[in-house]
Write a protein that holds these residues in place. Structure first.
Motif, PDB file in Angstrom:
ATOM      1  N   CYS A 104       2.407  -0.318  10.029  1.00 49.14           N
ATOM      2  CA  CYS A 104       3.503  -0.720   9.357  1.00 49.14           C
ATOM      3  C   CYS A 104       4.295   0.677  10.596  1.00 49.14           C
ATOM      4  O   CYS A 104       3.771   1.239  11.036  1.00 49.14           O
ATOM      5  CB  CYS A 104       3.857  -0.011   8.215  1.00 49.14           C
ATOM      6  SG  CYS A 104       5.781   0.041   7.433  1.00 49.14           S
ATOM      7  N   SER A 149       1.929  -3.365   5.317  1.00 39.66           N
ATOM      8  CA  SER A 149       2.523  -3.028   4.060  1.00 39.66           C
ATOM      9  C   SER A 149       4.059  -2.790   4.750  1.00 39.66           C
ATOM     10  O   SER A 149       4.793  -2.394   3.925  1.00 39.66           O
ATOM     11  CB  SER A 149       2.139  -1.476   4.107  1.00 39.66           C
ATOM     12  OG  SER A 149       2.914  -0.228   5.010  1.00 39.66           O
ATOM     13  N   LYS A 179       4.388  -5.988  -2.745  1.00 34.97           N
ATOM     14  CA  LYS A 179       4.992  -4.247  -3.056  1.00 34.97           C
ATOM     15  C   LYS A 179       6.121  -4.076  -2.978  1.00 34.97           C
ATOM     16  O   LYS A 179       7.267  -4.241  -3.208  1.00 34.97           O
ATOM     17  CB  LYS A 179       5.113  -3.634  -0.916  1.00 34.97           C
ATOM     18  CG  LYS A 179       5.151  -1.857  -0.995  1.00 34.97           C
ATOM     19  CD  LYS A 179       4.805  -1.723   0.579  1.00 34.97           C
ATOM     20  CE  LYS A 179       5.370  -0.221   0.738  1.00 34.97           C
ATOM     21  NZ  LYS A 179       5.488   0.289   1.743  1.00 34.97           N
ATOM     22  N   TYR A 185       7.028   6.548  -4.320  1.00 33.34           N
ATOM     23  CA  TYR A 185       6.841   6.047  -3.239  1.00 33.34           C
ATOM     24  C   TYR A 185       7.602   7.730  -3.048  1.00 33.34           C
ATOM     25  O   TYR A 185       6.738   8.319  -1.820  1.00 33.34           O
ATOM     26  CB  TYR A 185       7.478   5.061  -1.815  1.00 33.34           C
ATOM     27  CG  TYR A 185       6.486   4.140  -2.357  1.00 33.34           C
ATOM     28  CD1 TYR A 185       5.582   3.580  -3.045  1.00 33.34           C
ATOM     29  CD2 TYR A 185       7.685   3.036  -1.936  1.00 33.34           C
ATOM     30  CE1 TYR A 185       4.863   2.470  -3.400  1.00 33.34           C
ATOM     31  CE2 TYR A 185       7.629   1.459  -1.938  1.00 33.34           C
ATOM     32  CZ  TYR A 185       6.047   1.813  -2.961  1.00 33.34           C
ATOM     33  OH  TYR A 185       5.685   0.388  -3.193  1.00 33.34           O
ATOM     34  N   PHE A 188       4.754  10.342  -1.314  1.00 31.62           N
ATOM     35  CA  PHE A 188       3.777   9.731   0.227  1.00 31.62           C
ATOM     36  C   PHE A 188       4.776   9.990   1.454  1.00 31.62           C
ATOM     37  O   PHE A 188       4.655  10.384   2.833  1.00 31.62           O
ATOM     38  CB  PHE A 188       3.789   7.991  -0.346  1.00 31.62           C
ATOM     39  CG  PHE A 188       3.237   7.861   1.425  1.00 31.62           C
ATOM     40  CD1 PHE A 188       2.048   7.559   1.558  1.00 31.62           C
ATOM     41  CD2 PHE A 188       4.063   7.744   2.112  1.00 31.62           C
ATOM     42  CE1 PHE A 188       1.673   7.028   2.715  1.00 31.62           C
ATOM     43  CE2 PHE A 188       3.895   6.723   3.070  1.00 31.62           C
ATOM     44  CZ  PHE A 188       2.568   6.202   3.757  1.00 31.62           C
ATOM     45  N   ARG A 189       5.852  10.259   0.697  1.00 35.71           N
ATOM     46  CA  ARG A 189       7.056  10.045   2.202  1.00 35.71           C
ATOM     47  C   ARG A 189       6.939  11.389   3.034  1.00 35.71           C
ATOM     48  O   ARG A 189       7.852  11.368   3.817  1.00 35.71           O
ATOM     49  CB  ARG A 189       7.866   9.142   1.785  1.00 35.71           C
ATOM     50  CG  ARG A 189       8.637   8.530   1.536  1.00 35.71           C
ATOM     51  CD  ARG A 189       9.257   7.377   1.538  1.00 35.71           C
ATOM     52  NE  ARG A 189       9.821   5.785   1.169  1.00 35.71           N
ATOM     53  CZ  ARG A 189      10.300   4.929   0.108  1.00 35.71           C
ATOM     54  NH1 ARG A 189      11.557   5.788  -0.263  1.00 35.71           N
ATOM     55  NH2 ARG A 189       9.918   3.781   0.514  1.00 35.71           N
ATOM     56  N   ARG A 201      14.910   0.909   1.109  1.00 34.72           N
ATOM     57  CA  ARG A 201      13.949  -0.424   1.962  1.00 34.72           C
ATOM     58  C   ARG A 201      14.255  -1.397   0.601  1.00 34.72           C
ATOM     59  O   ARG A 201      13.016  -2.139   1.299  1.00 34.72           O
ATOM     60  CB  ARG A 201      12.837   0.192   1.752  1.00 34.72           C
ATOM     61  CG  ARG A 201      11.905   1.812   2.212  1.00 34.72           C
ATOM     62  CD  ARG A 201      10.957   1.214   3.170  1.00 34.72           C
ATOM     63  NE  ARG A 201      10.047   2.624   3.696  1.00 34.72           N
ATOM     64  CZ  ARG A 201      10.575   3.616   4.232  1.00 34.72           C
ATOM     65  NH1 ARG A 201      11.252   3.234   5.056  1.00 34.72           N
ATOM     66  NH2 ARG A 201       9.487   4.491   4.290  1.00 34.72           N
ATOM     67  N   GLN A 205      11.193  -4.571   1.017  1.00 30.29           N
ATOM     68  CA  GLN A 205      10.934  -4.095  -0.384  1.00 30.29           C
ATOM     69  C   GLN A 205      11.224  -5.119  -1.544  1.00 30.29           C
ATOM     70  O   GLN A 205      12.206  -5.374  -1.482  1.00 30.29           O
ATOM     71  CB  GLN A 205      10.441  -2.542  -0.596  1.00 30.29           C
ATOM     72  CG  GLN A 205       9.626  -2.396   0.596  1.00 30.29           C
ATOM     73  CD  GLN A 205       9.334  -0.737   0.783  1.00 30.29           C
ATOM     74  OE1 GLN A 205       9.770  -0.029  -0.344  1.00 30.29           O
ATOM     75  NE2 GLN A 205       8.296  -0.290   1.133  1.00 30.29           N
ATOM     76  N   LYS A 232       1.187  -2.962  -5.148  1.00 27.83           N
ATOM     77  CA  LYS A 232       1.669  -1.868  -4.763  1.00 27.83           C
ATOM     78  C   LYS A 232       2.668  -1.839  -5.555  1.00 27.83           C
ATOM     79  O   LYS A 232       3.861  -1.936  -5.299  1.00 27.83           O
ATOM     80  CB  LYS A 232       1.903  -1.122  -3.425  1.00 27.83           C
ATOM     81  CG  LYS A 232       2.514   0.004  -3.402  1.00 27.83           C
ATOM     82  CD  LYS A 232       2.295   0.164  -2.021  1.00 27.83           C
ATOM     83  CE  LYS A 232       2.785   1.683  -1.492  1.00 27.83           C
ATOM     84  NZ  LYS A 232       2.503   1.380   0.055  1.00 27.83           N
ATOM     85  N   SER A 258       1.426   7.363  -4.654  1.00 28.77           N
ATOM     86  CA  SER A 258       1.407   9.104  -4.362  1.00 28.77           C
ATOM     87  C   SER A 258       2.145   9.911  -6.083  1.00 28.77           C
ATOM     88  O   SER A 258       2.299  10.776  -6.496  1.00 28.77           O
ATOM     89  CB  SER A 258       2.614   9.702  -3.733  1.00 28.77           C
ATOM     90  OG  SER A 258       3.488   9.052  -3.125  1.00 28.77           O
ATOM     91  N   TYR A 297      -5.621   7.746  -4.334  1.00 28.40           N
ATOM     92  CA  TYR A 297      -6.065   9.564  -4.088  1.00 28.40           C
ATOM     93  C   TYR A 297      -6.741  10.033  -5.017  1.00 28.40           C
ATOM     94  O   TYR A 297      -7.342  11.504  -5.356  1.00 28.40           O
ATOM     95  CB  TYR A 297      -4.466  10.592  -4.343  1.00 28.40           C
ATOM     96  CG  TYR A 297      -3.448   9.567  -2.814  1.00 28.40           C
ATOM     97  CD1 TYR A 297      -3.680   9.556  -1.316  1.00 28.40           C
ATOM     98  CD2 TYR A 297      -2.143   8.520  -3.827  1.00 28.40           C
ATOM     99  CE1 TYR A 297      -3.047   8.919  -1.269  1.00 28.40           C
ATOM    100  CE2 TYR A 297      -1.809   7.790  -2.605  1.00 28.40           C
ATOM    101  CZ  TYR A 297      -1.841   7.877  -1.544  1.00 28.40           C
ATOM    102  OH  TYR A 297      -0.726   7.591  -1.051  1.00 28.40           O
TER     103      TYR A 297
END
Ligand code: PBG
Length: 307
Positions: A104, A149, A179, A185, A188-189, A201, A205, A232, A258, A297
């Motif tokens: 990505c 992704s 996705k 998310y 994660f960001r 997005r 997405q 996801k 996440s 995770y």
């Protein structure tokens, strides 16, 4: 008795651990919203992977956090980029460990979008070139599998063609096929430093409301040459994991993202939920829904409990 009649089993070999790699040496920079996780420099990443491997975890997926970001996501496809260096180091230390990479651009663009921005739009087709170059550079560095992704249309075909042309016919594609534009998310960001600087997005997405469209996206990715398909996030989309399992005869993966991980930890920190049981119940549900591969995770913690 319970074990004898149990329908769903968890195996560490079905887990994939996401890891964040950053420049420097001796660095373990904790990610505050994701207890136990950190941005790791390449040397620390190798140590982490040794542990992952010894726990019997199925593999790792690498996310690079580059030194410099620009409009063209240059470091995403540079042969000496952070991810490419990380792959080489891990594969030379641990040739047996399955290493996949997230393909990505959002960690590498100054604006934080997954594609090339022209005006205030994403240029889908121009982005395909970057993605194809990234996938080939990962394979050249030794990646066993690539996982796009970005959610651009046509990326699986573009990556397949480029991999084949470069001599990597045997490198499979694990497509983040369904996705969603998800709020989960968030942590994660922070971890990947990839928050979009403007907009969101939703133009690439998927809308969380659309299950049929998710099946359509998966069909397209399969036709374009995907070897594994992913849903996801995982827990809010268990119905789609089940639909995909019943519909397609390739391995179905799910990404427990996440936010799913952080919510369980936050509740546990407050004493509102039992961490270990919540971890195992969430992973079991994802397996029961039909995922045979789980990006999580919790991979190390769950593998320890299951040992
Ligand atoms: C990159 C990417 C994201 C995640 C995996 N790959 C972030 C995003 O799309 O914004 C999220 C994973 C997670 O939340 O754990 N596009």
């Amino acid at each position: 008795m319970r074990r004898l009649v149990r329908e769903t089993h968890l195996e560490p070999s079905q887990f994939v651990l996401p890891l964040f790699v950053c420049p420097g040496e001796g660095i373990r920079k904790p990610i505050s919203s994701m207890p136990g996780h950190a941005q790791l420099s390449v040397d620390q990443l190798v140590r982490e992977c040794e542990e992952v491997h010894s726990l019997g975890v199925g593999g790792v997926i690498l996310f690079g956090i580059p030194d410099t970001k620009d409009e063209e996501a240059s470091e995403a496809y540079a042969d000496d980029g952070i991810t490419q260096r990380a792959i080489r180091a891990v594969k030379s230390a641990l040739p047996e460990l399955l290493v996949m990479t997230d393909v990505c651009n959002c960690e590498y663009t100054s604006h934080g979008h997954c594609g090339k921005v022209v005006g205030n739009q994403i240029d889908n087709d121009a982005t395909l070139e970057w993605l194809a170059k990234s996938a080939v550079s990962h394979a050249r560095a030794g990646a066993d599998m690539v996982a796009p992704s970005d959610m651009m249309d046509g990326r699986v075909a573009a990556i397949r063609t480029a991999l084949d042309f470069a001599g990597f016919e045997n490198t499979p594609i694990f497509a983040y096929a369904a996705k969603f534009a998800s709020v989960f998310y968030g942590p994660f960001r922070e971890a990947a430093e990839s928050t979009p600087q403007f907009g969101d997005r939703r133009s690439y997405q998927m809308d969380p409301a659309n299950g049929r469209e998710a099946m359509h996206e998966m069909e397209l990715d399969l036709e374009e040459g995907a070897d594994l398909l992913m849903v996801k996030p995982a827990m809010p989309y268990l119905d789609l994991i089940r639909m995909a399992r019943d519909r397609f005869d390739v391995p179905i993966g799910a990404y427990q993202v996440s936010g799913e991980f952080s919510m369980i930890h936050a509740a546990a920190q407050n004493g509102w939920i039992e961490l270990e049981r919540a971890m195992l119940e969430s992973l079991t549900s994802i397996r029961r829904a039909g995922a045979s591969v789980i990006l999580t995770y919790f991979a190390k913690d769950a593998a320890r409990v299951l040992a």
